[in-house]
Scaffold this active site. Structure first.
Site, PDB file in Angstrom:
ATOM      1  N   CYS A  81       0.893  -1.160   0.000  1.00 19.08           N
ATOM      2  CA  CYS A  81       0.000   0.000   0.000  1.00 19.08           C
ATOM      3  C   CYS A  81       0.924   1.200   0.000  1.00 19.08           C
ATOM      4  CB  CYS A  81      -0.910   0.030   1.221  1.00 19.08           C
ATOM      5  SG  CYS A  81      -1.844   1.584   1.290  1.00 19.08           S
ATOM      6  N   CYS A 128      -0.303   4.076   2.672  1.00 18.81           N
ATOM      7  CA  CYS A 128      -0.226   3.847   4.116  1.00 18.81           C
ATOM      8  C   CYS A 128       0.074   2.369   4.348  1.00 18.81           C
ATOM      9  CB  CYS A 128      -1.500   4.297   4.816  1.00 18.81           C
ATOM     10  SG  CYS A 128      -3.017   3.990   3.916  1.00 18.81           S
ATOM     11  N   SER A 129      -0.903   1.583   4.728  1.00 14.98           N
ATOM     12  CA  SER A 129      -0.614   0.170   4.993  1.00 14.98           C
ATOM     13  C   SER A 129      -1.877  -0.671   4.879  1.00 14.98           C
ATOM     14  CB  SER A 129       0.009   0.017   6.372  1.00 14.98           C
ATOM     15  OG  SER A 129      -0.833   0.608   7.340  1.00 14.98           O
ATOM     16  N   CYS A 130      -2.750  -0.381   3.914  1.00 17.46           N
ATOM     17  CA  CYS A 130      -3.986  -1.136   3.743  1.00 17.46           C
ATOM     18  C   CYS A 130      -3.647  -2.610   3.486  1.00 17.46           C
ATOM     19  CB  CYS A 130      -4.812  -0.579   2.594  1.00 17.46           C
ATOM     20  SG  CYS A 130      -5.354   1.108   2.922  1.00 17.46           S
TER      21      CYS A 130
HETATM   22 FE    FE Z   1      -3.153   2.002   3.010  1.00 15.93          FE
END
Ligand code: FE
Length: 188
Positions: free
Chosen positions: A98, A101-103
């Site tokens: 991602c 961010c960090s999905c």
């Molecule tokens: Fe994300």
């Protein structure tokens, strides 16, 4: 140190303090929410889906066509986003990031690893996936194409690694699958 470079735990803690100070929630409320969110969340779940796809052609087809429904049929919730299963082949390797961010599908992969959330991974894997994968110990032959999938809040990915050689029962196959394999930073 910029906001992006703070350890994630520190960033999360800072955010928690702000929403609590603003009277939007309480620490207890947040803890309860996290427990609910992470209840049963583990890469064992994603591994079970992959092992089922390896051993059941109908499930494999269903998984590739509609991964949310395929997850649900094994009892795993994937609410609020579209889940896509992407399958590795002898000539194609998938890896997920991602970039924003960090999905990440937490129910199927467990809490996201620090490297997945790191700025270095998020920025570099898109530009030089082959080099980044090699740093993870995954050296792919030049003829293997690498596809990088950029996850978002709306769409998240599960990599279906290539099935290991040998006639193994489904449970043993599932035990071979790692979280890195499900993200695409290892072969399985
Ligand atoms: Fe994300």
């Amino acid at each position: 140190m910029s906001h992006d470079e703070l350890p994630v735990a520190a960033r999360v803690r800072r955010l928690e303090e702000r929403v609590i100070a603003a009277g939007l929630t309480t620490g207890d409320e947040l803890d309860a929410l996290l427990d609910e969110l992470l209840d049963g969340a583990s890469p064992v779940n994603g591994a079970r889906m992959v092992a089922r796809a390896w051993t059941d052609p109908d499930y494999r087809e269903a998984l590739l066509a509609d991964a949310n429904t395929a997850a649900g049929s094994l009892g795993f919730a994937t609410n609020g986003y579209r889940l896509c299963a992407v399958e590795n082949t002898p000539t194609l390797h998938n890896v997920v990031v991602c970039t924003l961010c960090s999905c990440y599908p937490v129910t199927l992969l467990g809490p996201s690893p620090g490297w997945y959330r790191s700025f270095a991974y998020r920025s570099r894997v898109v530009r030089e996936p082959r080099a980044v994968l090699a740093e993870f110990g995954l050296r792919l032959p030049d003829e293997v194409e690498i596809v990088v999938w950029d996850a978002s809040a709306e769409t998240r990915y599960l990599v279906v690694p290539r099935r290991p050689e040998g006639e193994l029962p489904e449970e043993e196959l599932a035990a071979r699958v790692t979280r890195k394999g499900l993200i695409g930073t290892s072969a399985v």
